[in-house]
Design an enzyme around this catalytic site. Structure first.
Site, PDB file in Angstrom:
ATOM      1  N   ASP A  79       5.422   0.441  11.944  1.00 10.79           N
ATOM      2  CA  ASP A  79       4.192  -0.195  11.449  1.00 10.79           C
ATOM      3  C   ASP A  79       4.069  -1.653  11.889  1.00 10.79           C
ATOM      4  OD1 ASP A  79       3.466   2.139  10.251  1.00 10.79           O
ATOM      5  OD2 ASP A  79       4.044   1.558   8.225  1.00 10.79           O
ATOM      6  N   ARG A 138      -8.348  -0.418   5.255  1.00 13.27           N
ATOM      7  CA  ARG A 138      -7.524   0.613   4.607  1.00 13.27           C
ATOM      8  C   ARG A 138      -6.235   0.028   4.039  1.00 13.27           C
ATOM      9  NH1 ARG A 138      -6.598   6.017   7.762  1.00 13.27           N
ATOM     10  NH2 ARG A 138      -5.452   6.232   5.830  1.00 13.27           N
ATOM     11  N   ARG A 177       1.696  14.280  13.128  1.00 10.00           N
ATOM     12  CA  ARG A 177       1.954  14.086  11.705  1.00 10.00           C
ATOM     13  C   ARG A 177       1.837  15.351  10.852  1.00 10.00           C
ATOM     14  NH1 ARG A 177      -0.598   8.541   9.704  1.00 10.00           N
ATOM     15  NH2 ARG A 177       1.158   8.596   8.288  1.00 10.00           N
ATOM     16  N   LYS A 212       0.831  -1.208   0.000  1.00 14.02           N
ATOM     17  CA  LYS A 212       0.000   0.000   0.000  1.00 14.02           C
ATOM     18  C   LYS A 212       0.864   1.255   0.000  1.00 14.02           C
ATOM     19  CE  LYS A 212      -1.420   1.513   4.166  1.00 14.02           C
ATOM     20  NZ  LYS A 212      -1.117   2.881   4.557  1.00 14.02           N
ATOM     21  N   ASN A 213       1.901   1.275   0.835  1.00 12.57           N
ATOM     22  CA  ASN A 213       2.683   2.507   0.981  1.00 12.57           C
ATOM     23  C   ASN A 213       3.649   2.760  -0.177  1.00 12.57           C
ATOM     24  OD1 ASN A 213       1.277   3.047   3.262  1.00 12.57           O
ATOM     25  ND2 ASN A 213       2.911   2.532   4.704  1.00 12.57           N
TER      26      ASN A 213
HETATM   27  N1  EPU Z   1       7.211  14.537  10.542  1.00 10.71           N
HETATM   28  C1  EPU Z   1       7.324  15.874  10.814  1.00 10.71           C
HETATM   29  N2  EPU Z   1       7.193  16.765   9.777  1.00 10.71           N
HETATM   30  C2  EPU Z   1       6.949  16.364   8.492  1.00 10.71           C
HETATM   31  C3  EPU Z   1       6.851  14.991   8.240  1.00 10.71           C
HETATM   32  C4  EPU Z   1       6.981  14.094   9.283  1.00 10.71           C
HETATM   33  O1  EPU Z   1       7.528  16.283  11.952  1.00 10.71           O
HETATM   34  O2  EPU Z   1       6.840  17.206   7.604  1.00 10.71           O
HETATM   35  C5  EPU Z   1       7.346  13.571  11.663  1.00 10.71           C
HETATM   36  C6  EPU Z   1       6.060  12.777  11.901  1.00 10.71           C
HETATM   37  O3  EPU Z   1       5.164  13.479  12.717  1.00 10.71           O
HETATM   38  C7  EPU Z   1       6.578  11.506  12.522  1.00 10.71           C
HETATM   39  C8  EPU Z   1       7.927  11.314  11.826  1.00 10.71           C
HETATM   40  O4  EPU Z   1       8.285  12.591  11.281  1.00 10.71           O
HETATM   41  O5  EPU Z   1       6.756  11.685  13.883  1.00 10.71           O
HETATM   42  C9  EPU Z   1       7.954  10.303  10.726  1.00 10.71           C
HETATM   43  O6  EPU Z   1       6.858  10.515   9.872  1.00 10.71           O
HETATM   44  P1  EPU Z   1       6.886  10.152   8.330  1.00 10.71           P
HETATM   45  O7  EPU Z   1       6.710  11.418   7.557  1.00 10.71           O
HETATM   46  O8  EPU Z   1       8.039   9.299   8.009  1.00 10.71           O
HETATM   47  O9  EPU Z   1       5.547   9.304   8.206  1.00 10.71           O
HETATM   48  P2  EPU Z   1       4.600   9.321   6.964  1.00 10.71           P
HETATM   49  O10 EPU Z   1       5.421   9.506   5.753  1.00 10.71           O
HETATM   50  O11 EPU Z   1       3.466  10.240   7.203  1.00 10.71           O
HETATM   51  C10 EPU Z   1       4.756   6.802   6.364  1.00 10.71           C
HETATM   52  C11 EPU Z   1       3.801   5.667   6.240  1.00 10.71           C
HETATM   53  C12 EPU Z   1       3.313   5.278   7.631  1.00 10.71           C
HETATM   54  C13 EPU Z   1       4.526   4.879   8.458  1.00 10.71           C
HETATM   55  C14 EPU Z   1       5.542   6.027   8.507  1.00 10.71           C
HETATM   56  C15 EPU Z   1       6.823   5.678   9.232  1.00 10.71           C
HETATM   57  C16 EPU Z   1       2.818   6.045   4.065  1.00 10.71           C
HETATM   58  C17 EPU Z   1       1.645   6.419   3.255  1.00 10.71           C
HETATM   59  N3  EPU Z   1       2.689   6.078   5.389  1.00 10.71           N
HETATM   60  O12 EPU Z   1       4.035   7.863   6.969  1.00 10.71           O
HETATM   61  O13 EPU Z   1       2.471   4.156   7.458  1.00 10.71           O
HETATM   62  O14 EPU Z   1       4.120   4.587   9.770  1.00 10.71           O
HETATM   63  O15 EPU Z   1       5.872   6.415   7.161  1.00 10.71           O
HETATM   64  O16 EPU Z   1       7.414   4.579   8.657  1.00 10.71           O
HETATM   65  O17 EPU Z   1       3.852   5.710   3.525  1.00 10.71           O
HETATM   66  C18 EPU Z   1       0.716   2.679   8.003  1.00 10.71           C
HETATM   67  O18 EPU Z   1       0.897   2.124   6.906  1.00 10.71           O
HETATM   68  O19 EPU Z   1      -0.002   2.185   8.909  1.00 10.71           O
HETATM   69  C19 EPU Z   1       1.372   3.955   8.269  1.00 10.71           C
HETATM   70  C20 EPU Z   1       0.971   4.790   9.219  1.00 10.71           C
END
Ligand code: EPU
Length: 432
Positions: A309, A401, A125, A22-23
């Site tokens: 995850d 999801r 997030r 999915k991701n």
């Molecule tokens: N963060 C910031 N600022 C930003 C972006 C992120 O402070 O601009 C912080 C977040 O709040 C968090 C950390 O950085 O504390 C890491 O967040 P990241 O951006 O890596 O997460 P994401 O990209 O929103 C993806 C996956 C998540 C997975 C995380 C970590 C997708 C669509 N989602 O989220 O997947 O947990 O990376 O590996 O790729 C899931 O599949 O259940 C899921 C939540």
């Protein structure tokens, strides 16, 4: 609202197949925005988030064909016309990954309007790092009425250093950089396989990228990209969930269509608990747990560390392991929503800040429990598979999801799991 009824106690035995990630699929679908030509994606998981992204792309004027029958895991996206380069709040609020369209929209259409994602069950997030990067590439960013607007005639290559590692942030800015003028150097990037998968698609579309999968990515911007066909790689978190399912039930599971290379941290941790995990081939892993499991501490980290995850699923396993397991969550601030539900099933878990202390092994007892997010739901399914009696899991739409037909897959290897539309509360163990 659908629920799962799960009767615990059966060891899972047999072969279970992993779907596409999915991701990976989500950023790859967003990448179609970058070209006027068709992008065809294969091995797409049939899950709710993919359907949401289809709606999102269609709302912008894209043509998205999601096929049925044997070809149902394939989609062809054509973004020739992008009449409305906007991600509306109605969609963003249901799927935060919608912010992945920000970078590609500015790069291709010169502007993007994306609703600001609000709070989330697993933490704040924010997307400040996506915005900071775009600004450095020359985009003008404004914020009003709950929307972020970004504009740039043509983005310019820049030197970007992420303040912290972000997966979708890396993907979003990578998609912005491929059409920018000149070179972009990105440092402290996420190294997740999903970033590499996206880069493989972008490269097939004509992008010039070096270093994807490492913390330094170099992009030489090009004027235009062409269509491409790409196969999404297997979902490492679904695979990891199945590995835990095999171990926690004392079963013997063969997990196929996965990539063992993406699962090293998870396999290593399971071995530490006493499960036997063998890589049988390039896409096959066997997991067995013939004897008692033992406690092992885990600390979530960015890839290649132990994935956040998988934290909730591992915690379900820790309740069945003898001894004290410390489970530390380092990526998200509030990702322990499953704990209270596991405790309702009899688990002995105490949370202090970012660390949960799990004392095992405890016989879990079936209960009616509530799913709060995707991976928390998976944790409750795993707990229910070993609980004494019949559990009822509410709000399984969270599961939908990101897990494709998981009830059918688990039932295929011996789990007693059923999806129900509208049912009465759980019966205690032993009652017919
Ligand atoms: N963060 C910031 N600022 C930003 C972006 C992120 O402070 O601009 C912080 C977040 O709040 C968090 C950390 O950085 O504390 C890491 O967040 P990241 O951006 O890596 O997460 P994401 O990209 O929103 C993806 C996956 C998540 C997975 C995380 C970590 C997708 C669509 N989602 O989220 O997947 O947990 O990376 O590996 O790729 C899931 O599949 O259940 C899921 C939540």
């Amino acid at each position: 609202m659908d629920k799962y009824v799960i009767r615990g106690g059966n060891p899972l035995v047999g072969t279970i197949r992993v779907s596409g990630a999915k991701n990976s699929a989500l950023p790859c679908m967003a990448a179609a925005i970058l070209t006027e030509d068709e992008v065809t994606l294969e091995n797409l998981p049939q899950v709710r988030d993919i359907e949401t992204e289809r709606k999102l792309l269609e709302s912008m004027g894209a043509a998205v064909q999601l096929e049925n029958g044997d070809a149902r895991h394939r989609t062809t996206i054509c973004c020739r016309t992008l009449s409305e380069p906007e991600a509306k709040y109605e969609i963003v609020k249901t799927m935060r990954a919608s912010s992945l369209v920000l970078g590609p929209l500015v790069a291709r259409a010169g502007m993007a309007r994306v609703a600001m994602p609000g709070g989330c069950a697993i933490g704040g997030r924010p997307i400040d790092l996506h915005l900071k990067g775009l600004e450095k590439m020359g985009a003008r960013i404004t914020q009003e009425h709950g929307y972020i607007e970004a504009r740039a005639e043509r983005l310019k290559g820049a030197h970007l250093v992420f303040d912290r590692i972000t997966v979708t942030g890396t993907e979003d800015l990578l998609m912005a950089a491929v059409l920018a003028e000149g070179e972009t150097l990105m440092e402290n990037c996420a190294r997740e396989p999903e970033v590499s998968d996206l880069a493989a698609l972008l490269t097939a579309m004509g992008a010039k990228i070096e270093g994807a999968g490492t913390s330094t990515i170099r992009v030489a911007g090009v004027e235009r990209l062409r269509g491409a066909r790409h196969r999404i790689h297997p979902d490492r978190i679904e695979a990891g969930t199945f590995l835990v399912a095999g171990a926690i039930t004392g079963g013997d599971l063969i997990v196929t269509n996965c990539d063992p290379g993406h699962l090293s941290a998870v396999m290593e941790k399971l071995r530490e608990t006493g499960a036997r995990v063998d890589v049988l081939g390039p896409d096959t892993i066997r997991v067995r747990a013939e004897k008692r499991l033992y406690a092992a501490d885990v600390s979530t980290e960015e890839y290649p560390g132990f994935p956040t995850d998988m934290q909730a699923q591992y915690m379900a396993l820790a309740t069945q392991a003898k001894g004290v397991s410390l489970v530390k969550e380092n990526i998200f601030e509030n990702r322990f929503m499953h704990v209270q539900e596991l405790v309702r099933m009899g688990a002995n878990i105490k949370v202090d800040g970012h660390t949960a202390t799990v004392r095992g092994a405890t016989q879990l007892s079936a209960a009616a429990v509530m799913c709060s997010d995707l991976r928390a739901s998976a944790s409750l399914v795993l707990a229910a598979l070993v609980a004494d009696g019949e559990s009822i899991l509410d709000r399984v739409y969270h599961m939908d999801r990101g897990y494709e037909r998981i009830e059918e897959k688990l039932a295929g290897v011996g789990a007693q799991i059923q999806r129900m539309g509208n049912i009465f509360p759980a019966r205690p163990a032993g009652q017919p």
